[in-house]
Design a protein around this motif. Structure first.
Motif, PDB file in Angstrom:
ATOM      1  N   UNK A   8       0.790  -1.312  -0.043  1.00 42.53           N
ATOM      2  CA  UNK A   8       0.061  -0.041  -0.018  1.00 42.53           C
ATOM      3  C   UNK A   8       0.940   1.382  -0.030  1.00 42.53           C
ATOM      4  N   UNK A   9       0.840   2.261  -0.905  1.00 39.24           N
ATOM      5  CA  UNK A   9       1.574   3.189  -1.079  1.00 39.24           C
ATOM      6  C   UNK A   9       0.691   4.588  -1.025  1.00 39.24           C
ATOM      7  N   UNK A  10       1.311   5.471   0.010  1.00 38.71           N
ATOM      8  CA  UNK A  10       0.506   6.688   0.004  1.00 38.71           C
ATOM      9  C   UNK A  10      -0.773   6.377   0.407  1.00 38.71           C
ATOM     10  N   UNK A  11      -0.675   5.604   1.594  1.00 42.76           N
ATOM     11  CA  UNK A  11      -1.878   5.153   2.059  1.00 42.76           C
ATOM     12  C   UNK A  11      -2.209   5.784   3.678  1.00 42.76           C
ATOM     13  N   UNK A  68       8.492  -0.337  11.987  1.00 43.14           N
ATOM     14  CA  UNK A  68       8.477   1.075  11.996  1.00 43.14           C
ATOM     15  C   UNK A  68       9.747   1.843  11.450  1.00 43.14           C
ATOM     16  N   UNK A  69       9.727   2.593  10.365  1.00 43.60           N
ATOM     17  CA  UNK A  69      10.788   3.209   9.727  1.00 43.60           C
ATOM     18  C   UNK A  69      10.575   4.603   9.472  1.00 43.60           C
ATOM     19  N   UNK A  70      11.140   5.378  10.189  1.00 46.02           N
ATOM     20  CA  UNK A  70      10.946   6.999  10.273  1.00 46.02           C
ATOM     21  C   UNK A  70      11.749   7.392   9.503  1.00 46.02           C
ATOM     22  N   UNK A  71      11.275   8.216   8.222  1.00 49.01           N
ATOM     23  CA  UNK A  71      12.295   8.893   7.161  1.00 49.01           C
ATOM     24  C   UNK A  71      11.808  10.190   6.829  1.00 49.01           C
ATOM     25  N   UNK A  72      12.890  10.991   6.579  1.00 46.43           N
ATOM     26  CA  UNK A  72      12.465  12.355   5.864  1.00 46.43           C
ATOM     27  C   UNK A  72      11.575  13.021   6.981  1.00 46.43           C
ATOM     28  N   UNK A  73      11.958  13.534   8.042  1.00 43.42           N
ATOM     29  CA  UNK A  73      10.742  14.245   8.781  1.00 43.42           C
ATOM     30  C   UNK A  73      10.413  15.657   8.295  1.00 43.42           C
ATOM     31  N   UNK A  77       3.960  14.381   4.758  1.00 41.81           N
ATOM     32  CA  UNK A  77       3.432  13.425   5.537  1.00 41.81           C
ATOM     33  C   UNK A  77       3.014  12.399   4.538  1.00 41.81           C
ATOM     34  N   UNK A  78       3.421  10.972   4.575  1.00 40.48           N
ATOM     35  CA  UNK A  78       3.224  10.080   3.909  1.00 40.48           C
ATOM     36  C   UNK A  78       3.237   8.568   4.506  1.00 40.48           C
ATOM     37  N   UNK A  79       2.450   7.502   4.281  1.00 42.21           N
ATOM     38  CA  UNK A  79       2.553   6.312   4.822  1.00 42.21           C
ATOM     39  C   UNK A  79       2.601   5.080   3.540  1.00 42.21           C
ATOM     40  N   UNK A  80       3.528   4.491   3.574  1.00 41.36           N
ATOM     41  CA  UNK A  80       3.694   3.463   2.811  1.00 41.36           C
ATOM     42  C   UNK A  80       4.114   2.044   3.571  1.00 41.36           C
ATOM     43  N   UNK A  81       2.934   1.147   3.272  1.00 37.54           N
ATOM     44  CA  UNK A  81       3.195   0.001   3.987  1.00 37.54           C
ATOM     45  C   UNK A  81       3.301  -1.227   3.178  1.00 37.54           C
ATOM     46  N   UNK A  82       3.765  -2.362   3.696  1.00 39.99           N
ATOM     47  CA  UNK A  82       3.701  -3.633   3.166  1.00 39.99           C
ATOM     48  C   UNK A  82       3.400  -4.552   4.050  1.00 39.99           C
ATOM     49  N   UNK A  83       2.287  -5.423   3.838  1.00 41.17           N
ATOM     50  CA  UNK A  83       1.620  -6.444   4.738  1.00 41.17           C
ATOM     51  C   UNK A  83       2.232  -8.005   4.170  1.00 41.17           C
ATOM     52  N   UNK A  84       2.495  -8.397   5.091  1.00 37.84           N
ATOM     53  CA  UNK A  84       3.222 -10.095   4.636  1.00 37.84           C
ATOM     54  C   UNK A  84       2.495 -10.894   5.944  1.00 37.84           C
ATOM     55  N   UNK A  99       7.270   5.831   7.334  1.00 30.26           N
ATOM     56  CA  UNK A  99       6.309   6.950   7.676  1.00 30.26           C
ATOM     57  C   UNK A  99       7.384   8.048   7.273  1.00 30.26           C
ATOM     58  N   UNK A 100       6.681   9.188   6.644  1.00 27.85           N
ATOM     59  CA  UNK A 100       7.583  10.191   6.190  1.00 27.85           C
ATOM     60  C   UNK A 100       6.918  11.631   6.848  1.00 27.85           C
ATOM     61  N   UNK A 101       7.555  13.011   6.794  1.00 31.56           N
ATOM     62  CA  UNK A 101       7.166  13.860   7.295  1.00 31.56           C
ATOM     63  C   UNK A 101       6.553  13.765   8.773  1.00 31.56           C
ATOM     64  N   UNK A 102       5.721  14.771   9.221  1.00 30.71           N
ATOM     65  CA  UNK A 102       5.056  14.813  10.544  1.00 30.71           C
ATOM     66  C   UNK A 102       4.613  13.693  10.912  1.00 30.71           C
ATOM     67  N   UNK A 103       4.141  12.811  10.045  1.00 24.76           N
ATOM     68  CA  UNK A 103       3.630  11.288  10.352  1.00 24.76           C
ATOM     69  C   UNK A 103       4.452  10.657  11.192  1.00 24.76           C
ATOM     70  N   UNK A 104       5.598  10.574  10.972  1.00 25.78           N
ATOM     71  CA  UNK A 104       6.828   9.855  11.363  1.00 25.78           C
ATOM     72  C   UNK A 104       7.016  10.112  13.234  1.00 25.78           C
ATOM     73  N   UNK A 105       6.353  11.423  13.474  1.00 23.15           N
ATOM     74  CA  UNK A 105       6.638  11.744  14.908  1.00 23.15           C
ATOM     75  C   UNK A 105       5.473  11.223  15.427  1.00 23.15           C
ATOM     76  N   UNK A 106       4.430  10.874  14.737  1.00 22.30           N
ATOM     77  CA  UNK A 106       3.280  10.199  15.710  1.00 22.30           C
ATOM     78  C   UNK A 106       2.941   9.067  15.081  1.00 22.30           C
TER      79      UNK A 106
END
Length: 342
Positions: A8-11, A68-73, A77-84, A99-106
């Motif tokens: 799931x990209x930009x989800x 949880x991978x926090x990147x590019x604060x 804000x964007x969330x990419x996810x891979x479900x296995x 998690x990118x942007x301010x989302x990574x802080x939350x």
């Protein structure tokens, strides 16, 4: 069980929750056998290492793995996810979230709905340990918290900070790395009651395992071990104990083995293999209660008393790293009276 994977990209967090539920149903639903939720906080460059370690741990302890991978604060804000489910990350369920942007802080806003119901939560930082765990909600929500001071710029100083910030339920993989050492040393006194009067540890100057071994011996034996620094080995080389009757017990690291020497007895070789992070993590997941012996050893190492009397529950203390960075920049730009700005 057949492997199942979805990206799931930009989800959003809600979409991740729905997708995980759908994948569980299609894979037969494995949540009923889960022993815990393992939340792994990882830097981007260490994701594959963390996945490999968590896969080993999950094979011994069925869990829901949330990476949880926090990147590019500073970015959007964007969330990419891979479900296995039942795939490359072991037999259980896994979600890798970038998690990118301010989302990574939350990150908790995405992680909390994904926690497996009615099982303990363990948070593991496969990165430099946080100075204050209460600043990270993913640590506050956990029943057990696993750090790795080996990954800090100054591992021994990081262990000292772990003592000052300690709460029952904390542990560090430095402690796990001396399990076999502790077993060999303690086993030497199964057949004797001789009092230990002194100890010497030979290890590099900034070896956290030697620091914690020193704390363990001090807390167990009531002595002040001597740390003999050496540059001949990147790891702790030996531990020697002197007894009141003059006997000496020594454990010396060889290549994958330990040479066990004792006054009046023949030398013996015993296993002392270097273990993977996955094996170390699996060992820590065997217990989900507070490790009092670790707390005592950590406190003795750092000179901090009463660690196990501290409250086990932390209260989240919000800290915005962006604001902290701005404050640091402002302080650096003003050198004070008589100084000059950079």
């Amino acid at each position: 069980m057949e492997a199942s994977m979805i990206g799931l990209w930009d989800t959003t967090g809600n979409e991740v929750v729905k997708a995980l539920a759908a994948e569980r149903r299609s894979a037969g639903g494995v949540a009923s056998g889960l022993a815990l939720t393992l939340v792994a906080v990882v830097e981007e460059k260490k994701v594959r290492e963390a996945e490999a370690a968590a896969t080993i741990a999950a094979s011994a302890h069925p869990c829901r793995l949330l990476i949880v991978v926090r990147s590019d604060l500073e970015g959007r804000s964007r969330l990419d996810a891979e479900i296995v489910v039942g795939g490359r990350l072991g037999p259980a369920e896994a979600v890798v979230m970038r998690m990118y942007g301010r989302l990574a802080l939350h990150a908790e806003s995405v992680v909390m709905p994904l926690l497996a119901p009615d099982v303990p939560v363990v948070t593991w930082w496969h990165s430099e340990p946080p100075d204050v765990i209460a600043n990270d909600f993913l640590g506050v929500v956990a029943d057990r918290r696993i750090t790795d001071c080996k990954l800090a710029p100054d591992p021994v100083a990081a262990l000292g900070q772990r003592a000052r910030d300690y709460a029952p339920g904390d542990t560090d993989l430095t402690w796990t790395r001396i399990t076999l050492w502790r077993t060999l040393v303690a086993g030497a006194f199964d057949t004797t009651e001789e009092r230990v009067t002194g100890a010497t540890i030979v290890a590099p100057l900034n070896d956290p395992t030697a620091a914690l071994m020193k704390g363990w011996l001090k807390s167990r034996l009531g002595i002040e071990p001597h740390w003999e620094h050496t540059d001949r080995s990147p790891l702790m080389r030996s531990v020697e104990l002197k007894c009141a009757n003059g006997d000496c017990v020594r454990v010396t690291r060889e290549e994958g083995t330990a040479l066990f020497s004792r006054t009046g007895q023949e030398d013996r070789y015993m296993p002392l293999p270097r273990r993977t992070v996955g094996d170390e993590l699996a060992e820590e997941l065997r217990r989900l209660d507070a490790d009092q012996i670790y707390g005592e050893a950590l406190g003795a190492m750092a000179g901090v008393a009463g660690l196990d009397s501290k409250p086990a529950m932390r209260v989240h203390v919000w800290k915005d790293p962006a604001l902290a960075a701005r404050a640091g920049d402002a302080a650096g730009a003003y050198a004070g009276p008589g100084g000059s700005a950079a």
